[in-house]
Design an enzyme around this catalytic site. Structure first.
Site, PDB file in Angstrom:
ATOM      1  N   LEU A 154       6.847 -20.270   4.899  1.00  0.00           N
ATOM      2  CA  LEU A 154       5.536 -20.099   5.532  1.00  0.00           C
ATOM      3  C   LEU A 154       4.438 -20.709   4.685  1.00  0.00           C
ATOM      4  O   LEU A 154       4.321 -20.398   3.504  1.00  0.00           O
ATOM      5  CB  LEU A 154       5.240 -18.603   5.709  1.00  0.00           C
ATOM      6  CG  LEU A 154       6.307 -17.772   6.416  1.00  0.00           C
ATOM      7  CD1 LEU A 154       5.949 -16.292   6.357  1.00  0.00           C
ATOM      8  CD2 LEU A 154       6.463 -18.239   7.860  1.00  0.00           C
ATOM      9  N   GLY A 257      -4.419 -35.805  -4.386  1.00  0.00           N
ATOM     10  CA  GLY A 257      -5.515 -34.865  -4.576  1.00  0.00           C
ATOM     11  C   GLY A 257      -5.562 -34.379  -6.005  1.00  0.00           C
ATOM     12  O   GLY A 257      -5.042 -35.038  -6.915  1.00  0.00           O
ATOM     13  N   CYS A 264       3.264 -20.632  -4.480  1.00  0.00           N
ATOM     14  CA  CYS A 264       4.681 -21.034  -4.428  1.00  0.00           C
ATOM     15  C   CYS A 264       5.038 -22.206  -5.330  1.00  0.00           C
ATOM     16  O   CYS A 264       5.868 -22.059  -6.229  1.00  0.00           O
ATOM     17  CB  CYS A 264       5.070 -21.364  -2.997  1.00  0.00           C
ATOM     18  SG  CYS A 264       5.178 -19.916  -1.966  1.00  0.00           S
TER      19      CYS A 264
HETATM   20  C1  UDX Z   1       4.243 -23.835   0.402  1.00  0.00           C
HETATM   21  C2  UDX Z   1       5.354 -24.415   1.309  1.00  0.00           C
HETATM   22  O1  UDX Z   1       4.804 -25.451   2.111  1.00  0.00           O
HETATM   23  C3  UDX Z   1       5.982 -23.320   2.142  1.00  0.00           C
HETATM   24  O2  UDX Z   1       7.028 -23.857   2.922  1.00  0.00           O
HETATM   25  C4  UDX Z   1       6.522 -22.320   1.145  1.00  0.00           C
HETATM   26  O3  UDX Z   1       7.351 -21.407   1.649  1.00  0.00           O
HETATM   27  C5  UDX Z   1       5.363 -21.714   0.364  1.00  0.00           C
HETATM   28  O4  UDX Z   1       4.752 -22.760  -0.358  1.00  0.00           O
HETATM   29  P1  UDX Z   1       1.687 -23.195   0.643  1.00  0.00           P
HETATM   30  O5  UDX Z   1       1.748 -22.975  -0.836  1.00  0.00           O
HETATM   31  O6  UDX Z   1       1.053 -22.170   1.499  1.00  0.00           O
HETATM   32  O7  UDX Z   1       3.168 -23.409   1.224  1.00  0.00           O
HETATM   33  O8  UDX Z   1       0.881 -24.549   0.920  1.00  0.00           O
HETATM   34  P2  UDX Z   1       1.198 -26.090   1.138  1.00  0.00           P
HETATM   35  O9  UDX Z   1       0.544 -26.507   2.400  1.00  0.00           O
HETATM   36  O10 UDX Z   1       2.625 -26.404   0.993  1.00  0.00           O
HETATM   37  O11 UDX Z   1       0.386 -26.747  -0.065  1.00  0.00           O
HETATM   38  C6  UDX Z   1       0.665 -26.452  -1.425  1.00  0.00           C
HETATM   39  C7  UDX Z   1      -0.243 -27.231  -2.351  1.00  0.00           C
HETATM   40  O12 UDX Z   1       0.048 -28.617  -2.301  1.00  0.00           O
HETATM   41  C8  UDX Z   1      -1.728 -27.116  -2.036  1.00  0.00           C
HETATM   42  O13 UDX Z   1      -2.456 -27.002  -3.232  1.00  0.00           O
HETATM   43  C9  UDX Z   1      -2.054 -28.417  -1.312  1.00  0.00           C
HETATM   44  O14 UDX Z   1      -3.403 -28.799  -1.423  1.00  0.00           O
HETATM   45  C10 UDX Z   1      -1.133 -29.372  -2.056  1.00  0.00           C
HETATM   46  N1  UDX Z   1      -0.789 -30.565  -1.266  1.00  0.00           N
HETATM   47  C11 UDX Z   1      -0.036 -30.455  -0.133  1.00  0.00           C
HETATM   48  C12 UDX Z   1      -1.210 -31.824  -1.699  1.00  0.00           C
HETATM   49  O15 UDX Z   1      -1.899 -31.956  -2.720  1.00  0.00           O
HETATM   50  N2  UDX Z   1      -0.826 -32.909  -0.976  1.00  0.00           N
HETATM   51  C13 UDX Z   1      -0.075 -32.839   0.145  1.00  0.00           C
HETATM   52  O16 UDX Z   1       0.237 -33.886   0.729  1.00  0.00           O
HETATM   53  C14 UDX Z   1       0.341 -31.565   0.572  1.00  0.00           C
END
Ligand code: UDX
Length: 435
Positions: A154, A257, A264
Protein backbone atom coordinates in the site's frame (compact mmCIF):
# COMPACT_ATOMS: atom_id res chain seq x y z
CA UNK A 1 -16.19 -13.97 7.55
CA UNK A 2 -15.32 -12.81 11.06
CA UNK A 3 -11.85 -11.31 10.97
CA UNK A 4 -9.77 -9.62 13.65
CA UNK A 5 -6.98 -7.17 12.89
CA UNK A 6 -4.38 -6.68 15.62
CA UNK A 7 -2.84 -3.22 15.44
CA UNK A 8 -4.66 -0.09 14.24
CA UNK A 9 -1.69 1.65 12.66
CA UNK A 10 -1.65 2.64 9.04
CA UNK A 11 -1.71 -0.89 7.60
CA UNK A 12 -4.13 -2.36 10.17
CA UNK A 13 -6.66 0.40 9.79
CA UNK A 14 -6.63 0.43 5.99
CA UNK A 15 -6.84 -3.38 5.90
CA UNK A 16 -9.71 -3.44 8.41
CA UNK A 17 -11.74 -0.75 6.66
CA UNK A 18 -11.22 -2.26 3.18
CA UNK A 19 -12.04 -5.82 4.26
CA UNK A 20 -15.21 -4.51 5.94
CA UNK A 21 -16.06 -2.86 2.63
CA UNK A 22 -15.64 -6.30 0.99
CA UNK A 23 -18.47 -7.45 3.29
CA UNK A 24 -16.55 -9.16 6.11
CA UNK A 25 -17.17 -8.54 9.79
CA UNK A 26 -14.07 -6.87 11.10
CA UNK A 27 -12.88 -6.19 14.63
CA UNK A 28 -9.85 -3.91 14.88
CA UNK A 29 -8.02 -4.49 18.12
CA UNK A 30 -5.37 -2.28 19.69
CA UNK A 31 -3.98 -1.93 23.20
CA UNK A 32 -3.95 1.84 22.94
CA UNK A 33 -7.20 2.75 24.72
CA UNK A 34 -7.20 6.40 23.65
CA UNK A 35 -6.76 5.42 20.00
CA UNK A 36 -9.57 2.88 20.19
CA UNK A 37 -11.99 5.25 21.89
CA UNK A 38 -11.18 7.93 19.29
CA UNK A 39 -11.85 5.41 16.51
CA UNK A 40 -15.10 4.40 18.19
CA UNK A 41 -16.05 8.09 17.96
CA UNK A 42 -15.19 8.13 14.25
CA UNK A 43 -11.88 9.99 14.63
CA UNK A 44 -9.11 8.70 12.35
CA UNK A 45 -5.57 9.12 13.74
CA UNK A 46 -3.88 9.44 10.32
CA UNK A 47 -4.48 11.41 7.15
CA UNK A 48 -5.26 9.04 4.29
CA UNK A 49 -7.66 10.14 1.55
CA UNK A 50 -10.96 8.23 1.69
CA UNK A 51 -10.18 6.33 4.89
CA UNK A 52 -12.40 8.35 7.22
CA UNK A 53 -15.43 7.85 4.95
CA UNK A 54 -14.79 4.12 4.67
CA UNK A 55 -14.39 3.72 8.44
CA UNK A 56 -17.52 5.72 9.21
CA UNK A 57 -19.64 3.93 6.60
CA UNK A 58 -18.64 0.42 7.65
CA UNK A 59 -18.90 1.22 11.37
CA UNK A 60 -22.41 2.56 10.77
CA UNK A 61 -23.35 -0.55 8.79
CA UNK A 62 -22.14 -2.77 11.65
CA UNK A 63 -19.29 -4.46 9.77
CA UNK A 64 -16.44 -2.63 11.49
CA UNK A 65 -15.84 -2.27 15.21
CA UNK A 66 -12.96 -1.33 17.49
CA UNK A 67 -11.91 -2.92 20.74
CA UNK A 68 -9.10 -3.27 23.28
CA UNK A 69 -10.32 -6.74 24.25
CA UNK A 70 -7.86 -9.18 22.68
CA UNK A 71 -9.33 -12.36 24.23
CA UNK A 72 -12.82 -11.82 22.84
CA UNK A 73 -11.78 -10.57 19.42
CA UNK A 74 -9.42 -13.54 18.93
CA UNK A 75 -11.84 -16.21 20.13
CA UNK A 76 -14.53 -15.04 17.70
CA UNK A 77 -12.36 -14.82 14.59
CA UNK A 78 -11.82 -17.30 11.75
CA UNK A 79 -8.85 -15.25 10.58
CA UNK A 80 -6.53 -12.90 12.44
CA UNK A 81 -4.29 -10.36 10.75
CA UNK A 82 -1.23 -9.26 12.68
CA UNK A 83 -0.56 -5.67 11.60
CA UNK A 84 1.52 -4.29 14.45
CA UNK A 85 4.51 -2.03 13.84
CA UNK A 86 7.95 -3.31 12.88
CA UNK A 87 10.09 -0.22 13.40
CA UNK A 88 13.87 -0.26 12.96
CA UNK A 89 15.38 -1.73 16.09
CA UNK A 90 16.31 0.71 18.83
CA UNK A 91 19.84 -0.67 18.70
CA UNK A 92 20.18 1.39 15.52
CA UNK A 93 21.59 -1.57 13.58
CA UNK A 94 18.86 -1.57 10.91
CA UNK A 95 17.25 -4.83 12.00
CA UNK A 96 13.44 -4.78 12.21
CA UNK A 97 12.22 -4.76 15.80
CA UNK A 98 9.94 -7.80 16.17
CA UNK A 99 9.03 -7.30 19.83
CA UNK A 100 5.46 -6.27 19.04
CA UNK A 101 4.87 -9.18 16.66
CA UNK A 102 6.14 -11.79 19.11
CA UNK A 103 4.18 -10.26 22.01
CA UNK A 104 0.99 -10.28 19.91
CA UNK A 105 1.61 -13.92 18.89
CA UNK A 106 2.08 -15.14 22.45
CA UNK A 107 -0.95 -13.28 23.68
CA UNK A 108 -3.34 -14.30 20.95
CA UNK A 109 -2.24 -17.94 21.21
CA UNK A 110 -3.93 -18.24 24.57
CA UNK A 111 -7.35 -17.24 23.22
CA UNK A 112 -7.62 -19.18 19.96
CA UNK A 113 -10.85 -21.21 19.56
CA UNK A 114 -11.41 -23.59 16.63
CA UNK A 115 -9.44 -23.56 13.38
CA UNK A 116 -7.98 -20.08 12.80
CA UNK A 117 -5.77 -18.68 10.08
CA UNK A 118 -3.16 -16.27 11.45
CA UNK A 119 -1.92 -13.85 8.84
CA UNK A 120 1.18 -11.78 9.09
CA UNK A 121 0.56 -8.45 7.34
CA UNK A 122 3.44 -6.55 8.93
CA UNK A 123 6.69 -6.29 6.97
CA UNK A 124 8.96 -8.81 8.64
CA UNK A 125 12.30 -10.46 7.88
CA UNK A 126 12.36 -13.89 6.30
CA UNK A 127 11.69 -16.59 8.86
CA UNK A 128 9.42 -14.53 11.11
CA UNK A 129 6.20 -16.34 10.16
CA UNK A 130 7.77 -19.69 11.07
CA UNK A 131 9.02 -18.22 14.34
CA UNK A 132 5.56 -16.80 15.14
CA UNK A 133 4.06 -20.19 14.37
CA UNK A 134 6.50 -21.88 16.79
CA UNK A 135 5.70 -19.34 19.51
CA UNK A 136 1.97 -19.95 19.16
CA UNK A 137 2.48 -23.71 19.29
CA UNK A 138 4.68 -23.46 22.39
CA UNK A 139 2.24 -21.14 24.15
CA UNK A 140 -0.82 -23.21 23.25
CA UNK A 141 0.02 -26.75 22.08
CA UNK A 142 -3.71 -27.45 21.41
CA UNK A 143 -4.17 -24.51 19.07
CA UNK A 144 -5.59 -25.45 15.65
CA UNK A 145 -4.15 -22.86 13.27
CA UNK A 146 -2.27 -22.19 10.07
CA UNK A 147 0.22 -19.41 9.56
CA UNK A 148 0.08 -17.22 6.44
CA UNK A 149 2.30 -14.40 5.19
CA UNK A 150 0.35 -11.81 3.20
CA UNK A 151 2.49 -8.69 2.65
CA UNK A 152 0.92 -5.34 1.85
CA UNK A 153 1.95 -3.09 -1.03
CA UNK A 154 0.00 0.00 0.00
CA UNK A 155 1.28 3.42 -0.96
CA UNK A 156 0.49 6.15 1.52
CA UNK A 157 -1.95 8.59 -0.03
CA UNK A 158 -3.30 5.90 -2.39
CA UNK A 159 -3.74 3.06 0.09
CA UNK A 160 -7.48 2.55 -0.40
CA UNK A 161 -7.26 2.20 -4.17
CA UNK A 162 -4.10 0.07 -3.83
CA UNK A 163 -6.06 -2.27 -1.54
CA UNK A 164 -9.15 -2.38 -3.70
CA UNK A 165 -7.37 -2.64 -7.07
CA UNK A 166 -3.99 -4.20 -6.35
CA UNK A 167 -1.48 -5.31 -9.01
CA UNK A 168 -1.33 -8.67 -7.25
CA UNK A 169 -2.02 -10.45 -3.96
CA UNK A 170 0.85 -12.45 -2.51
CA UNK A 171 -0.10 -15.31 -0.20
CA UNK A 172 2.51 -17.43 1.54
CA UNK A 173 0.65 -20.43 2.93
CA UNK A 174 1.60 -24.00 3.56
CA UNK A 175 -1.81 -25.70 3.62
CA UNK A 176 -4.63 -25.89 1.10
CA UNK A 177 -7.06 -25.13 3.92
CA UNK A 178 -5.33 -21.82 4.69
CA UNK A 179 -5.17 -20.95 0.99
CA UNK A 180 -8.93 -21.50 0.75
CA UNK A 181 -9.56 -19.13 3.67
CA UNK A 182 -7.36 -16.48 2.02
CA UNK A 183 -9.22 -16.89 -1.27
CA UNK A 184 -12.48 -16.32 0.57
CA UNK A 185 -11.13 -13.19 2.28
CA UNK A 186 -10.04 -11.68 -1.04
CA UNK A 187 -12.95 -13.03 -3.08
CA UNK A 188 -14.00 -9.62 -4.49
CA UNK A 189 -10.51 -9.28 -5.99
CA UNK A 190 -10.85 -12.63 -7.76
CA UNK A 191 -13.91 -11.23 -9.46
CA UNK A 192 -11.85 -8.37 -10.96
CA UNK A 193 -9.17 -10.84 -12.14
CA UNK A 194 -6.44 -9.78 -9.72
CA UNK A 195 -3.42 -12.09 -10.07
CA UNK A 196 -2.85 -14.22 -6.96
CA UNK A 197 0.67 -15.45 -6.23
CA UNK A 198 0.67 -18.47 -3.92
CA UNK A 199 4.05 -19.23 -2.37
CA UNK A 200 5.67 -20.62 0.75
CA UNK A 201 6.08 -18.43 3.83
CA UNK A 202 9.69 -17.42 3.20
CA UNK A 203 9.12 -16.40 -0.42
CA UNK A 204 6.15 -14.22 0.50
CA UNK A 205 8.19 -12.50 3.20
CA UNK A 206 11.08 -11.87 0.84
CA UNK A 207 8.85 -10.67 -2.02
CA UNK A 208 7.86 -7.65 0.04
CA UNK A 209 11.45 -6.62 0.72
CA UNK A 210 12.57 -7.36 -2.83
CA UNK A 211 9.74 -5.27 -4.34
CA UNK A 212 10.57 -2.27 -2.15
CA UNK A 213 14.31 -2.67 -2.73
CA UNK A 214 13.80 -2.81 -6.49
CA UNK A 215 11.72 0.38 -6.47
CA UNK A 216 14.34 2.07 -4.28
CA UNK A 217 17.06 1.01 -6.74
CA UNK A 218 15.01 2.43 -9.62
CA UNK A 219 14.71 5.80 -7.84
CA UNK A 220 18.40 5.92 -6.94
CA UNK A 221 19.28 5.01 -10.52
CA UNK A 222 17.28 7.88 -11.99
CA UNK A 223 18.68 10.25 -9.36
CA UNK A 224 22.20 9.35 -10.47
CA UNK A 225 21.19 9.83 -14.10
CA UNK A 226 19.75 13.24 -13.17
CA UNK A 227 23.08 14.26 -11.69
CA UNK A 228 24.84 13.09 -14.84
CA UNK A 229 22.33 14.98 -17.01
CA UNK A 230 23.21 18.19 -15.17
CA UNK A 231 26.89 17.74 -16.00
CA UNK A 232 26.48 16.87 -19.68
CA UNK A 233 23.63 19.22 -20.58
CA UNK A 234 20.97 16.52 -20.99
CA UNK A 235 17.45 16.62 -19.61
CA UNK A 236 16.45 13.82 -17.23
CA UNK A 237 12.73 14.15 -17.98
CA UNK A 238 13.43 13.37 -21.65
CA UNK A 239 15.83 10.63 -20.57
CA UNK A 240 13.27 8.99 -18.26
CA UNK A 241 10.67 9.08 -21.01
CA UNK A 242 13.01 7.59 -23.58
CA UNK A 243 14.16 4.88 -21.23
CA UNK A 244 10.83 4.18 -19.52
CA UNK A 245 8.91 3.57 -22.73
CA UNK A 246 10.92 0.37 -23.12
CA UNK A 247 8.32 -2.12 -21.91
CA UNK A 248 11.02 -4.10 -20.11
CA UNK A 249 11.86 -1.06 -17.97
CA UNK A 250 8.58 0.78 -17.50
CA UNK A 251 8.08 4.49 -16.86
CA UNK A 252 6.98 4.33 -13.21
CA UNK A 253 9.37 5.25 -10.40
CA UNK A 254 11.69 7.09 -12.74
CA UNK A 255 11.04 10.52 -11.26
CA UNK A 256 14.20 12.10 -9.90
CA UNK A 257 13.97 14.19 -6.76
CA UNK A 258 15.46 14.82 -3.35
CA UNK A 259 15.71 11.09 -2.55
CA UNK A 260 13.19 8.54 -1.29
CA UNK A 261 11.73 8.76 2.20
CA UNK A 262 8.75 7.42 4.09
CA UNK A 263 8.03 4.57 6.42
CA UNK A 264 9.02 1.77 4.03
CA UNK A 265 11.88 2.24 1.57
CA UNK A 266 14.51 3.58 4.00
CA UNK A 267 13.69 0.99 6.68
CA UNK A 268 13.08 -1.99 4.41
CA UNK A 269 16.21 -1.56 2.27
CA UNK A 270 18.37 -1.54 5.42
CA UNK A 271 16.52 -4.52 6.90
CA UNK A 272 17.05 -6.45 3.64
CA UNK A 273 20.77 -5.63 3.77
CA UNK A 274 20.94 -7.01 7.31
CA UNK A 275 19.22 -10.23 6.23
CA UNK A 276 21.61 -10.61 3.28
CA UNK A 277 24.60 -9.93 5.52
CA UNK A 278 23.41 -12.47 8.08
CA UNK A 279 23.31 -15.11 5.37
CA UNK A 280 26.63 -14.09 3.87
CA UNK A 281 25.05 -12.98 0.59
CA UNK A 282 26.20 -9.71 -1.00
CA UNK A 283 23.37 -7.30 -1.89
CA UNK A 284 25.48 -4.61 -3.52
CA UNK A 285 22.74 -3.10 -5.66
CA UNK A 286 20.61 -2.44 -2.59
CA UNK A 287 23.62 -1.14 -0.70
CA UNK A 288 24.31 1.29 -3.54
CA UNK A 289 20.68 2.47 -3.62
CA UNK A 290 20.88 3.32 0.09
CA UNK A 291 24.18 5.16 -0.28
CA UNK A 292 23.02 7.07 -3.35
CA UNK A 293 19.90 8.12 -1.47
CA UNK A 294 21.94 9.60 1.37
CA UNK A 295 24.17 11.51 -1.05
CA UNK A 296 21.17 12.67 -3.06
CA UNK A 297 19.75 14.35 0.03
CA UNK A 298 23.12 15.92 0.82
CA UNK A 299 23.37 17.00 -2.83
CA UNK A 300 20.10 18.92 -2.47
CA UNK A 301 21.60 20.99 0.38
CA UNK A 302 24.51 21.90 -1.90
CA UNK A 303 22.14 22.64 -4.81
CA UNK A 304 20.19 25.14 -2.68
CA UNK A 305 23.35 26.70 -1.24
CA UNK A 306 24.97 27.03 -4.67
CA UNK A 307 21.83 28.60 -6.13
CA UNK A 308 22.01 31.17 -3.35
CA UNK A 309 25.61 32.00 -4.14
CA UNK A 310 27.25 29.55 -1.76
CA UNK A 311 26.36 31.33 1.45
CA UNK A 312 22.95 31.17 3.12
CA UNK A 313 23.67 33.36 6.17
CA UNK A 314 20.76 35.74 6.60
CA UNK A 315 18.96 34.35 3.54
CA UNK A 316 15.26 33.51 3.71
CA UNK A 317 14.31 30.18 2.16
CA UNK A 318 10.63 29.53 1.50
CA UNK A 319 9.74 25.82 1.42
CA UNK A 320 6.68 24.22 -0.14
CA UNK A 321 6.07 20.76 1.32
CA UNK A 322 7.59 18.85 4.22
CA UNK A 323 6.02 15.38 4.03
CA UNK A 324 7.94 12.63 2.22
CA UNK A 325 5.31 12.64 -0.55
CA UNK A 326 1.95 14.31 -1.18
CA UNK A 327 -1.41 13.19 0.26
CA UNK A 328 0.00 12.09 3.58
CA UNK A 329 0.81 13.73 6.92
CA UNK A 330 3.79 11.41 7.33
CA UNK A 331 7.18 12.99 7.94
CA UNK A 332 9.07 9.77 8.59
CA UNK A 333 12.45 9.89 6.83
CA UNK A 334 11.19 12.76 4.71
CA UNK A 335 14.04 14.30 2.64
CA UNK A 336 12.97 17.68 4.08
CA UNK A 337 14.18 16.53 7.49
CA UNK A 338 17.71 15.98 6.13
CA UNK A 339 17.85 18.96 3.78
CA UNK A 340 16.47 21.82 5.87
CA UNK A 341 18.37 21.50 9.20
CA UNK A 342 21.86 21.97 7.61
CA UNK A 343 20.59 25.15 5.91
CA UNK A 344 19.20 26.39 9.21
CA UNK A 345 22.52 25.63 10.91
CA UNK A 346 24.36 27.61 8.25
CA UNK A 347 22.30 30.67 9.13
CA UNK A 348 19.28 30.58 6.78
CA UNK A 349 15.79 31.52 7.87
CA UNK A 350 13.38 28.74 6.88
CA UNK A 351 9.72 29.54 6.30
CA UNK A 352 7.56 26.59 5.35
CA UNK A 353 4.14 25.48 4.28
CA UNK A 354 2.68 21.98 4.08
CA UNK A 355 -1.01 21.05 3.79
CA UNK A 356 -0.82 18.22 6.35
CA UNK A 357 2.66 17.93 7.85
CA UNK A 358 3.07 21.17 9.82
CA UNK A 359 1.58 20.03 13.11
CA UNK A 360 4.20 17.35 13.58
CA UNK A 361 6.97 19.45 12.06
CA UNK A 362 6.35 22.20 14.61
CA UNK A 363 7.31 19.74 17.34
CA UNK A 364 10.48 18.70 15.52
CA UNK A 365 11.60 22.13 14.28
CA UNK A 366 10.31 24.99 16.41
CA UNK A 367 12.97 27.18 14.69
CA UNK A 368 11.10 27.18 11.35
CA UNK A 369 8.47 29.79 10.59
CA UNK A 370 5.15 28.10 9.73
CA UNK A 371 2.95 29.86 7.19
CA UNK A 372 -0.69 29.54 6.14
CA UNK A 373 -0.18 29.14 2.39
CA UNK A 374 2.31 29.00 -0.48
CA UNK A 375 2.28 32.77 -0.95
CA UNK A 376 3.15 33.48 2.66
CA UNK A 377 6.00 30.97 2.38
CA UNK A 378 7.27 32.89 -0.68
CA UNK A 379 7.01 36.34 0.89
CA UNK A 380 10.42 38.08 1.11
CA UNK A 381 12.16 34.81 0.24
CA UNK A 382 15.56 34.75 -1.45
CA UNK A 383 14.65 31.31 -2.81
CA UNK A 384 11.50 29.20 -2.97
CA UNK A 385 12.09 25.44 -2.75
CA UNK A 386 9.39 23.07 -3.97
CA UNK A 387 10.13 20.05 -1.76
CA UNK A 388 6.96 17.91 -2.04
CA UNK A 389 4.71 17.83 -5.09
CA UNK A 390 1.33 18.49 -3.46
CA UNK A 391 -1.31 19.27 -6.10
CA UNK A 392 -1.84 22.77 -4.75
CA UNK A 393 1.80 23.60 -5.57
CA UNK A 394 1.34 22.54 -9.18
CA UNK A 395 -0.77 25.52 -10.17
CA UNK A 396 0.79 28.43 -8.31
CA UNK A 397 0.06 31.99 -9.39
CA UNK A 398 3.63 32.53 -10.52
CA UNK A 399 3.28 36.27 -11.13
CA UNK A 400 2.11 36.68 -7.56
CA UNK A 401 4.90 34.44 -6.26
CA UNK A 402 7.48 36.48 -8.17
CA UNK A 403 6.12 39.78 -6.91
CA UNK A 404 6.23 38.55 -3.30
CA UNK A 405 9.77 37.17 -3.35
CA UNK A 406 12.91 39.17 -2.63
CA UNK A 407 14.44 37.62 -5.75
CA UNK A 408 12.81 35.21 -8.23
CA UNK A 409 14.83 32.05 -7.51
CA UNK A 410 12.71 28.90 -7.83
CA UNK A 411 14.30 25.58 -6.81
CA UNK A 412 12.08 22.77 -7.97
CA UNK A 413 13.23 19.51 -6.34
CA UNK A 414 10.34 17.57 -7.93
CA UNK A 415 10.57 18.91 -11.49
CA UNK A 416 6.95 20.04 -11.38
CA UNK A 417 7.48 23.13 -13.56
CA UNK A 418 8.92 23.50 -17.05
CA UNK A 419 12.35 25.17 -17.02
CA UNK A 420 11.61 27.14 -20.21
CA UNK A 421 8.27 28.45 -18.99
CA UNK A 422 9.78 29.47 -15.65
CA UNK A 423 12.64 31.28 -17.37
CA UNK A 424 10.16 33.05 -19.67
CA UNK A 425 8.28 34.20 -16.61
CA UNK A 426 11.45 35.77 -15.29
CA UNK A 427 12.49 33.18 -12.72
CA UNK A 428 15.94 31.80 -12.17
CA UNK A 429 14.91 28.14 -12.25
CA UNK A 430 16.82 25.19 -10.79
CA UNK A 431 15.42 21.68 -11.24
CA UNK A 432 16.85 18.19 -10.73
CA UNK A 433 18.68 16.92 -13.82
CA UNK A 434 17.22 19.57 -16.12
CA UNK A 435 18.72 22.03 -18.55
C1 UDX B 1 6.01 2.31 -0.66
C2 UDX B 1 5.65 1.25 -1.73
O1 UDX B 1 5.34 1.91 -2.95
C3 UDX B 1 4.51 0.38 -1.24
O2 UDX B 1 4.23 -0.61 -2.21
C4 UDX B 1 5.01 -0.25 0.04
O3 UDX B 1 4.27 -1.26 0.50
C5 UDX B 1 5.24 0.85 1.08
O4 UDX B 1 6.26 1.69 0.58
P1 UDX B 1 5.13 4.69 0.08
O5 UDX B 1 6.33 4.71 0.97
O6 UDX B 1 3.81 5.07 0.64
O7 UDX B 1 4.94 3.23 -0.56
O8 UDX B 1 5.38 5.70 -1.14
P2 UDX B 1 5.95 5.64 -2.62
O9 UDX B 1 4.93 6.25 -3.51
O10 UDX B 1 6.43 4.30 -2.99
O11 UDX B 1 7.18 6.64 -2.53
C6 UDX B 1 8.28 6.42 -1.65
C7 UDX B 1 9.31 7.52 -1.79
O12 UDX B 1 9.95 7.47 -3.05
C8 UDX B 1 8.76 8.93 -1.66
O13 UDX B 1 9.64 9.72 -0.91
C9 UDX B 1 8.67 9.42 -3.10
O14 UDX B 1 8.74 10.82 -3.23
C10 UDX B 1 9.90 8.74 -3.69
N1 UDX B 1 9.81 8.55 -5.14
C11 UDX B 1 8.88 7.70 -5.68
C12 UDX B 1 10.70 9.21 -5.99
O15 UDX B 1 11.55 9.99 -5.53
N2 UDX B 1 10.62 8.97 -7.32
C13 UDX B 1 9.72 8.13 -7.88
O16 UDX B 1 9.74 7.96 -9.11
C14 UDX B 1 8.83 7.47 -7.02
Amino acid sequence: MKITIIGTGYVGLVTGACLAEFGHHITCMDKDTSKISALQDGQIPIYEPGLDELVRKNSRDGRLSFTTNLAESVANASAIFIAVGTPSSRRGDGYADLTYIYAAAKELAQHLKGYTVIIDKSTVPVGTAKQVSRLIQETNPDADFDMVSNPEFLREGAAISDFQRPDRIVIGAESVKAQAVMKEIYDPLYLISTPFVFTGLESAELIKYAANAFLAIKISFINEMANLCEQVGADVVDLAKGVGLDGRIGSKFLHPGPGFGGSCFPKDTIALLRTAQEHGVPARSVEAAVEINASQKAGMVKKIRDALGGDVVGKTIGVLGLTFKPETDDLRDSPALSILPPLLEKGAKIQVHDPQGMKEAEQLFPEFTYTDNSYEAATDADALVLMTEWNQYRALDLEKIKSLMKQPLFIDLRNVYSPDKMKNKGFVYVGVGRK
